[in-house]
Design an enzyme around this catalytic site. Structure first.
Site, PDB file in Angstrom:
ATOM      1  N   ARG A 111      35.596  91.861  10.260  1.00 39.40           N
ATOM      2  CA  ARG A 111      36.118  93.155  10.739  1.00 39.40           C
ATOM      3  C   ARG A 111      37.621  93.115  10.965  1.00 39.40           C
ATOM      4  NH1 ARG A 111      31.206  92.420  12.972  1.00 39.40           N
ATOM      5  NH2 ARG A 111      32.124  91.535  14.860  1.00 39.40           N
TER       6      ARG A 111
ATOM      7  N   GLU B 111      30.508  79.543  21.900  1.00 40.03           N
ATOM      8  CA  GLU B 111      29.745  79.499  23.151  1.00 40.03           C
ATOM      9  C   GLU B 111      28.409  78.764  22.912  1.00 40.03           C
ATOM     10  OE1 GLU B 111      29.666  83.357  24.809  1.00 40.03           O
ATOM     11  OE2 GLU B 111      28.667  82.682  26.635  1.00 40.03           O
TER      12      GLU B 111
HETATM   13  P1  AMP Z   1      35.623  85.184  20.538  1.00 39.55           P
HETATM   14  O1  AMP Z   1      35.897  84.010  19.653  1.00 39.55           O
HETATM   15  O2  AMP Z   1      34.645  84.885  21.644  1.00 39.55           O
HETATM   16  O3  AMP Z   1      36.900  85.830  21.058  1.00 39.55           O
HETATM   17  O4  AMP Z   1      34.885  86.268  19.655  1.00 39.55           O
HETATM   18  C1  AMP Z   1      35.595  87.075  18.811  1.00 39.55           C
HETATM   19  C2  AMP Z   1      34.876  87.327  17.510  1.00 39.55           C
HETATM   20  O5  AMP Z   1      33.489  87.586  17.688  1.00 39.55           O
HETATM   21  C3  AMP Z   1      35.474  88.545  16.831  1.00 39.55           C
HETATM   22  O6  AMP Z   1      35.564  88.297  15.439  1.00 39.55           O
HETATM   23  C4  AMP Z   1      34.506  89.665  17.161  1.00 39.55           C
HETATM   24  O7  AMP Z   1      34.341  90.519  16.071  1.00 39.55           O
HETATM   25  C5  AMP Z   1      33.185  88.968  17.528  1.00 39.55           C
HETATM   26  N1  AMP Z   1      32.630  89.427  18.815  1.00 39.55           N
HETATM   27  C6  AMP Z   1      32.496  88.670  19.932  1.00 39.55           C
HETATM   28  N2  AMP Z   1      31.910  89.358  20.920  1.00 39.55           N
HETATM   29  C7  AMP Z   1      31.691  90.599  20.455  1.00 39.55           C
HETATM   30  C8  AMP Z   1      31.127  91.801  21.009  1.00 39.55           C
HETATM   31  N3  AMP Z   1      30.679  91.858  22.267  1.00 39.55           N
HETATM   32  N4  AMP Z   1      31.082  92.896  20.232  1.00 39.55           N
HETATM   33  C9  AMP Z   1      31.540  92.859  18.957  1.00 39.55           C
HETATM   34  N5  AMP Z   1      32.067  91.767  18.374  1.00 39.55           N
HETATM   35  C10 AMP Z   1      32.143  90.636  19.099  1.00 39.55           C
END
Ligand code: AMP
Length: 177
Positions: A63, A100
């Protein structure tokens, strides 16, 4: 940003409970792209907050490609894809990182970031910051400088911003939850 634009964006983003796993409230941005005028207004608004010094925009799969390529076109800057492992056909650099739950790798074609180039990392959403941190690692491996981060949505309770501050304190998010 005008209140009307903020309202339209928040109205278009859907909350999907327990996707892709139980306990996660997924922010679905796909309805935004049903409205071309809203999409263009978002790109205009995001671009206002971006540094004029940026040489290259890197978008994170998948995305992050959506607004990433639109921003790169608007700013007349090169766009580079950061992809999940095994998708890129030519010689590449990779970073392995912890999620995670579990692990993942991201990759980028070798030679697309020249040493000393100032990079903007873009993704649709900032959660814990792990993915964006790994993206910075990829860029640094090639001698690039992460000047700025840009996200469409930030989930502020997950503190991703705090983690990314180690890389750059210039972190722009259009919509906060
Ligand atoms: P992070 O590495 O935890 O910051 O997660 C970011 C990535 O995971 C991005 O590419 C987001 O598109 C996806 N992502 C994580 N959590 C969500 C959420 N609650 N809703 C939509 N996309 C998420």
């Amino acid at each position: 940003m005008t209140e009307t634009l903020q309202y339209k964006i928040k109205k278009a983003i859907r909350d999907i409970a327990d996707f892709p796993k139980k306990g996660i409230l997924f922010k679905d941005v796909t309805p935004i792209f049903l409205d071309p005028n809203l999409t263009l207004s978002i790109v205009d608004e995001m671009e206002k907050n971006l540094s004029k010094e940026i040489d290259v925009i890197c978008g994170i799969e998948s995305r992050g490609f959506l607004f990433g390529i639109l921003l790169a076109q608007k700013m007349k800057k090169p766009f580079v894809m950061i992809r999940k492992a095994g998708k890129l056909p030519a010689e590449k650099v990779a970073v392995h990182y912890k999620l995670e739950y579990g692990e993942a790798s991201i990759e980028m074609h070798k030679g697309f970031i020249e040493p000393g180039k100032k990079v903007l990392i873009h993704d649709d959403l900032l959660a814990t910051g792990g993915t964006a941190m790994a993206a910075a690692e990829l860029i640094k491996q090639q001698g690039g400088i992460v000047l700025q981060y840009s996200f469409f949505v930030e989930l502020s309770s997950l503190n991703g911003r705090k983690l990314l501050n180690n890389i750059s304190d210039n972190i722009q998010s259009l919509v906060m939850y």
